[in-house]
Design an enzyme around this catalytic site. Structure first.
Site, mmCIF file in Angstrom:
data_model
loop_
_atom_site.group_PDB
_atom_site.id
_atom_site.type_symbol
_atom_site.label_atom_id
_atom_site.label_comp_id
_atom_site.label_asym_id
_atom_site.label_seq_id
_atom_site.Cartn_x
_atom_site.Cartn_y
_atom_site.Cartn_z
ATOM 1 N N ARG A 46 0.850 -1.192 0.000
ATOM 2 C CA ARG A 46 0.000 0.000 0.000
ATOM 3 C C ARG A 46 0.883 1.238 0.000
ATOM 4 O O ARG A 46 0.632 2.216 -0.690
ATOM 5 C CB ARG A 46 -0.964 0.007 1.205
ATOM 6 N N TYR A 98 -17.327 15.998 -15.311
ATOM 7 C CA TYR A 98 -17.548 14.558 -15.392
ATOM 8 C C TYR A 98 -18.529 14.152 -14.285
ATOM 9 O O TYR A 98 -18.359 14.544 -13.127
ATOM 10 C CB TYR A 98 -16.214 13.829 -15.237
ATOM 11 N N ASP A 170 -8.241 18.205 -14.576
ATOM 12 C CA ASP A 170 -8.511 16.845 -15.057
ATOM 13 C C ASP A 170 -8.138 16.819 -16.534
ATOM 14 O O ASP A 170 -8.825 17.389 -17.373
ATOM 15 C CB ASP A 170 -9.998 16.533 -14.829
ATOM 16 N N LYS A 195 -8.593 5.649 -19.311
ATOM 17 C CA LYS A 195 -8.936 6.096 -20.655
ATOM 18 C C LYS A 195 -7.699 6.060 -21.561
ATOM 19 O O LYS A 195 -7.206 4.999 -21.828
ATOM 20 C CB LYS A 195 -9.573 7.488 -20.573
HETATM 21 C C1 LIG Z 1 -13.632 8.454 -16.496
HETATM 22 C C2 LIG Z 1 -13.331 9.808 -16.034
HETATM 23 C C3 LIG Z 1 -13.095 10.081 -14.669
HETATM 24 C C4 LIG Z 1 -13.192 9.011 -13.610
HETATM 25 O O1 LIG Z 1 -12.194 8.046 -13.746
HETATM 26 P P1 LIG Z 1 -12.382 6.514 -13.302
HETATM 27 O O2 LIG Z 1 -11.091 5.893 -13.701
HETATM 28 O O3 LIG Z 1 -13.578 5.983 -14.034
HETATM 29 O O4 LIG Z 1 -12.597 6.533 -11.830
HETATM 30 C C5 LIG Z 1 -12.791 11.378 -14.308
HETATM 31 N N1 LIG Z 1 -12.734 12.371 -15.223
HETATM 32 C C6 LIG Z 1 -12.970 12.154 -16.527
HETATM 33 C C7 LIG Z 1 -12.895 13.295 -17.486
HETATM 34 C C8 LIG Z 1 -13.281 10.877 -16.981
HETATM 35 O O5 LIG Z 1 -13.527 10.669 -18.282
#
Ligand SMILES: *Cc1c(COP(=O)(O)O)cnc(C)c1O
Length: 379
Positions: A46, A98, A170, A195
């Site tokens: 961890r 998001y 983000d 992603k």
């Molecule tokens: C998918 C996504 C998230 C969240 O990420 P996870 O890996 O699904 O927890 C946050 N911001 C954006 C822009 C996303 O596309």
């Protein structure tokens, strides 16, 4: 080192034990100690794991930061950022956030006494209207999901500096191939590595990258204390994904442009949301802060018919109807019935999520097949 070299070599060294060129998957929770506290840098997974360390160094390298942190998901990464705050603190964020981030802020952290303002940021100067002595964080997402709005990161950073608040970005949609928020003055860059960084739709993961040592220490403390870390196998997969990020992104951008231009000319299409069009309201800012326009776009069809939009996504054969984005394969989604189904119609329509809106994550297949598929499904 240039970006296309960093994706492959950034922060990486060959394995010390046997010279393995790829980082071994250290599938272990714990590490032998010769004497209490006598370990080789790792004591419990961890707190740290060598495969995760290799990935965290890669994150830092590609985002031009000094410290990278890997989390079990993108939302776990955002969760760690908000845990820097205390009851009474305020956050200014965008109104086109998001959905999962919005849910985390309003359904979890609001109850802990943190106040969130969700505001229009198409003009970044609007941020300043919501800053007071309790404001600690500005949280920005650009391009936004699914409306592809663009927020001026440099302008937001100037406001953040002036008022001594942190700016977090983000960067999931753009990736560091297109945009580097830390270079534009942000304090924290965040990714859903699920992603584009992972890139193959086979792992869920999150990332944070910062420049400042103090901030990195605080986030590392939270990462270890709250414990939302990712495992070594997933770390390996994302590290492998990053090695091809630049070639994948180049093709995502080319295919995204071709699909956007095809849709814009199609008689059944009403409007295409893609920051590469000169008609996009913040095209100039996109051009200023991004190197290209990416593979994400949304569009609406004439008549704005709910059933017709559902039929169209069901008819797709090369595009897969699915949540998520950023993988090598093309995906299509219908926000009104999928990601945004829980939001009342009047509320979602205000931000542009109308009944016929379809979001595409344009993959790296042959673009002719993608266009043929959209054409037959629209027909
Ligand atoms: C998918 C996504 C998230 C969240 O990420 P996870 O890996 O699904 O927890 C946050 N911001 C954006 C822009 C996303 O596309």
């Amino acid at each position: 080192m240039k970006f296309n070299t960093k994706t492959i070599h950034g922060g990486q060294e060959h394995d010390k034990a046997y010279g393995a060129v790829m980082p071994p998957i250290y599938q272990t929770s714990t590490y032998a100690q010769s004497t209490p506290g006598g370990h080789q840098g790792y004591e419990y997974s961890r707190s740290g794991n060598p495969t995760r360390t290799a990935l965290e160094k890669a994150f830092a390298s590609i985002e031009n930061g000094n410290y990278g942190l890997a989390f079990a998901s993108g939302l776990a990464a955002i969760d760690a950022v908000i845990k820097l705050l205390k009851p009474g603190d305020e956050v200014v964020s965008t109104n086109d956030l998001y959905g999962g981030s919005f849910r985390l802020f309003t359904k979890i952290f609001q109850d802990f006494g943190i106040k969130f303002h969700f505001i229009g940021m198409a003009d970044a100067n609007n941020i300043e209207n919501y800053i007071n002595e309790n404001t600690k964080l500005i949280w920005v997402e650009t391009p936004t999901n699914p409306m592809m709005n663009i927020i001026d990161i440099e302008a937001a950073a100037k406001i953040a500096k002036k008022h001594q608040v942190m700016l977090g970005v983000d960067n999931t949609f753009a990736t560091p191939y297109l945009q580097n928020p830390l270079d534009l003055g942000a304090d924290i860059v965040m990714h859903s590595a699920t992603k584009y960084l992972g890139g193959h739709s086979d792992v869920v993961m999150g990332a944070l990258v910062v420049k400042d040592k103090d901030l990195a220490d605080k986030l590392y403390f939270i990462q270890n204390a709250s414990g939302a870390v990712c495992g070594p196998q997933d770390s390996f997969l994302v590290l492998r994904g990053i090695k091809t990020l630049h070639v994948r992104m180049q093709r995502h951008c080319e295919n995204g442009k071709a699909v956007a231009e095809f849709l814009a000319k199609h008689p059944k299409v009403e409007k295409v949301y893609w920051p590469g069009f000169e008609s996009h309201p913040n095209h100039d800012i996109a051009k200023k802060q991004m190197r290209d326009f990416g593979g994400m776009l949304s569009f609406t069809t004439k008549g704005n018919d709910y059933e017709q939009a559902i039929k169209m996504v069901e008819n797709l054969k090369v595009f897969t109807l699915a949540e998520s984005l950023g993988g090598v394969e093309s995906l299509a989604g219908h926000p009104a019935s999928m990601t945004h189904a829980s939001i009342p119609r009047e509320v979602r329509e205000k931000t542009g999520v109308v009944d016929s809106l379809i979001r595409l994550s344009v993959g790296i297949e042959d673009v002719d097949d993608l266009i043929d598929d959209l054409n037959q499904a629209l027909g």
